[in-house]
Design an enzyme around this catalytic site. Structure first.
Site, short mmCIF file in Angstrom:
data_model
loop_
_atom_site.label_atom_id
_atom_site.label_comp_id
_atom_site.label_asym_id
_atom_site.label_seq_id
_atom_site.Cartn_x
_atom_site.Cartn_y
_atom_site.Cartn_z
N GLU A 28 -17.38 13.42 4.76
CA GLU A 28 -16.65 14.66 4.52
C GLU A 28 -15.16 14.34 4.59
OE1 GLU A 28 -17.86 17.66 7.29
OE2 GLU A 28 -19.94 17.68 6.58
N ARG A 59 6.93 5.45 -3.13
CA ARG A 59 7.26 6.87 -3.32
C ARG A 59 7.75 7.41 -1.97
NH1 ARG A 59 4.35 9.17 -7.99
NH2 ARG A 59 3.08 7.51 -8.97
N HIS A 62 10.07 11.57 1.30
CA HIS A 62 10.22 12.93 0.79
C HIS A 62 9.80 13.99 1.79
CE1 HIS A 62 9.38 11.02 -3.43
NE2 HIS A 62 10.61 10.75 -2.98
N LYS A 72 1.09 17.69 5.51
CA LYS A 72 0.25 16.97 4.54
C LYS A 72 -0.88 16.26 5.28
CE LYS A 72 4.42 16.18 1.86
NZ LYS A 72 5.54 15.25 1.65
N TYR A 132 -3.76 13.82 -1.31
CA TYR A 132 -3.30 14.55 -0.14
C TYR A 132 -3.31 16.06 -0.34
CZ TYR A 132 1.31 13.93 -2.47
OH TYR A 132 2.36 13.88 -3.37
N LYS A 167 15.15 8.82 -9.14
CA LYS A 167 15.46 9.92 -8.20
C LYS A 167 15.47 9.41 -6.76
CE LYS A 167 12.22 12.96 -7.20
NZ LYS A 167 11.26 14.09 -7.27
N ASP A 168 14.49 8.59 -6.43
CA ASP A 168 14.41 8.08 -5.05
C ASP A 168 15.50 7.05 -4.75
OD1 ASP A 168 12.29 9.73 -4.73
OD2 ASP A 168 10.75 8.15 -4.61
C1 T46 Z 1 5.17 16.39 -5.71
C2 T46 Z 1 4.87 17.14 -6.98
C3 T46 Z 1 5.35 16.69 -8.20
N1 T46 Z 1 5.07 17.39 -9.34
C4 T46 Z 1 5.58 16.87 -10.61
C5 T46 Z 1 7.09 16.75 -10.68
C6 T46 Z 1 7.30 15.53 -11.53
O1 T46 Z 1 7.34 15.90 -12.91
C7 T46 Z 1 6.07 14.66 -11.31
C8 T46 Z 1 6.31 13.52 -10.36
O2 T46 Z 1 6.94 14.07 -9.20
P1 T46 Z 1 7.62 13.11 -8.15
O3 T46 Z 1 8.31 11.98 -8.85
O4 T46 Z 1 8.42 13.98 -7.20
O5 T46 Z 1 6.33 12.53 -7.39
P2 T46 Z 1 6.36 11.62 -6.09
O6 T46 Z 1 7.52 10.69 -6.10
O7 T46 Z 1 5.00 11.06 -5.95
O8 T46 Z 1 6.61 12.68 -4.91
C9 T46 Z 1 5.73 12.79 -3.81
O9 T46 Z 1 5.88 11.63 -3.06
C10 T46 Z 1 5.78 11.66 -1.66
C11 T46 Z 1 4.94 10.51 -1.20
C12 T46 Z 1 5.36 12.93 -1.03
O10 T46 Z 1 4.92 12.96 0.12
C13 T46 Z 1 5.56 14.19 -1.75
O11 T46 Z 1 4.33 14.90 -1.81
C14 T46 Z 1 6.09 14.08 -3.12
O12 T46 Z 1 7.50 14.18 -3.01
O13 T46 Z 1 5.08 15.54 -10.76
C15 T46 Z 1 4.29 18.54 -9.33
O14 T46 Z 1 4.05 19.15 -10.38
N2 T46 Z 1 3.81 19.00 -8.13
C16 T46 Z 1 4.07 18.33 -6.95
O15 T46 Z 1 3.58 18.79 -5.88
#
Ligand code: T46
Length: 181
Positions: A28, A59, A62, A72, A132, A167-168
């Site tokens: 589960e 990643r 954040h 989370k 997550y 971005k990061d």
């Molecule tokens: C987080 C998120 C992103 N998006 C879209 C926005 C962007 O077009 C695309 C990629 O987003 P991003 O580059 O922000 O994804 P990650 O770099 O994986 O961000 C995550 O990375 C770290 C590890 C985290 O803990 C967070 O949950 C989150 O910030 O997905 C969505 O539509 N919904 C969402 O909840």
């Protein structure tokens, strides 16, 4: 399910009970009642995320700002990830400190990351599948982050040049961050 408290108060690792037989395995991956019984934490999980990364992708770090801050519940369904959680609660005695947890699909372990923590992970294998649950919906206007290699955080990721999004790559350092948590 067994739980392990980590050095940062509130960060809890869970190892589920896994049932194996000749066909494979079953566990589960989430049970609200068991989660609450074991951790004493009641959450309203509203969004599941599915993140796929190639080896070397990092990643993070954040978080979402209040009032859209997210707790989370993170795990790896395929591969291994070095997961990092940084305490950004301004009055916390462990402010700026971090814990690292190896999330391994073969160990089935998962990690509860409370609100007030920055979160990130490094994918250690290709086809890394990172799943997550979140306690609040994605709210891009509330997105915040910290620089993954900020010397003040002193995080040893084990790699020098991870694959980081543009971005990061420009996230602020802790010294330049005024925490609202
Ligand atoms: C987080 C998120 C992103 N998006 C879209 C926005 C962007 O077009 C695309 C990629 O987003 P991003 O580059 O922000 O994804 P990650 O770099 O994986 O961000 C995550 O990375 C770290 C590890 C985290 O803990 C967070 O949950 C989150 O910030 O997905 C969505 O539509 N919904 C969402 O909840």
């Amino acid at each position: 399910m067994n739980i392990k408290q980590h050095a940062l108060a509130g960060v809890v690792e869970m190892i589920p009970r896994v049932f194996t037989d000749a066909r494979g395995a079953f566990f589960e991956s989430f049970n609200a009642q068991r989660f609450a019984e074991l951790t004493g934490i009641e959450e309203n999980w509203v969004q599941d995320n599915h993140s796929i990364s190639t080896k070397g992708v990092l990643r993070g770090l954040h978080f979402q700002l209040p009032p859209h801050a997210q707790a989370k519940l993170v795990r790896v369904a395929f591969g291994r990830s070095l997961d990092v959680v940084v305490d950004i609660r301004r009055d916390s005695p462990t402010y700026g400190q971090h814990v690292k947890v190896m999330l391994d699909a073969e160990n089935y372990n998962m990690l509860y990351v409370p609100r007030g923590f920055a979160h990130g992970f490094l994918a250690l294998e290709d086809n890394n599948v990172f799943l997550y649950k979140c306690t609040d919906y994605y709210h891009p206007e509330s997105e915040g982050g910290l620089c993954w290699n900020d010397p003040a955080l002193n995080i040893d990721w084990g790699v020098e040049n991870p694959n980081v999004s543009p971005k990061d790559a420009v996230l602020p350092r802790l010294a330049d961050f005024n925490s609202p948590f």
